[in-house]
Design a protein around this motif. Structure first.
Motif, short mmCIF file in Angstrom:
data_model
loop_
_atom_site.label_atom_id
_atom_site.label_comp_id
_atom_site.label_asym_id
_atom_site.label_seq_id
_atom_site.Cartn_x
_atom_site.Cartn_y
_atom_site.Cartn_z
N ASP A 1 0.86 -1.18 0.00
CA ASP A 1 0.00 0.00 0.00
C ASP A 1 0.91 1.24 0.00
O ASP A 1 2.14 1.13 0.06
CB ASP A 1 -1.00 -0.01 1.16
CG ASP A 1 -0.34 0.01 2.54
OD1 ASP A 1 0.85 0.32 2.66
OD2 ASP A 1 -1.06 -0.28 3.52
N TRP B 1 -3.66 6.42 2.91
CA TRP B 1 -2.36 5.75 2.97
C TRP B 1 -2.48 4.24 2.83
O TRP B 1 -1.53 3.57 2.46
CB TRP B 1 -1.63 6.11 4.26
CG TRP B 1 -1.00 7.47 4.17
CD1 TRP B 1 -1.51 8.64 4.65
CD2 TRP B 1 0.22 7.81 3.53
NE1 TRP B 1 -0.65 9.68 4.35
CE2 TRP B 1 0.42 9.19 3.66
CE3 TRP B 1 1.19 7.07 2.85
CZ2 TRP B 1 1.52 9.86 3.16
CZ3 TRP B 1 2.29 7.73 2.35
CH2 TRP B 1 2.45 9.11 2.51
N ASP B 2 -3.64 3.68 3.14
CA ASP B 2 -3.79 2.22 3.04
C ASP B 2 -4.28 1.77 1.67
O ASP B 2 -4.67 0.62 1.48
CB ASP B 2 -4.70 1.68 4.15
CG ASP B 2 -6.11 2.25 4.10
OD1 ASP B 2 -6.40 3.13 3.26
OD2 ASP B 2 -6.94 1.80 4.91
N THR B 3 -4.23 2.67 0.68
CA THR B 3 -4.63 2.32 -0.68
C THR B 3 -3.66 1.30 -1.26
O THR B 3 -2.45 1.56 -1.32
CB THR B 3 -4.66 3.58 -1.57
OG1 THR B 3 -5.63 4.49 -1.04
CG2 THR B 3 -4.98 3.25 -3.01
#
Length: 84
Positions: A33, A65-67
């Motif tokens: 990510d 940010w966790d994409t």
């Protein structure tokens, strides 16, 4: 057969100066990510800006940010911009 994830990373402002380049191609053996990619690059280039001071963008759109990142994504880490 292992698959790889190829990313283009764009650097702006202080990050560009610390990395010594405007962009680079990254090839990973496992998807990450945005936060994990920044941690990897921060170690590689000795970035001094903490993730909390940056915005992440994937394919020209701001994102969390966790994409998760996918093959051929364009990733940018954008530091705060000082105005004047």
């Amino acid at each position: 057969m292992s698959s790889t994830v190829k990313l283009t990373v764009l650097y702006f402002a202080a990050l560009r100066e610390q990395a010594g380049r405007e962009q680079e191609e990254i090839e990973l053996t496992a998807p990450l990510d945005a936060a994990a990619l920044y941690a990897l690059l921060a170690e590689r280039h000795a970035f001094t800006l903490p993730q909390s001071r940056l915005r992440a963008a994937v394919n020209h759109s701001f994102c969390p940010w966790d994409t998760p990142l996918a093959d051929q994504d364009i990733v940018a880490f954008i530091p705060p911009v000082a105005g004047g």
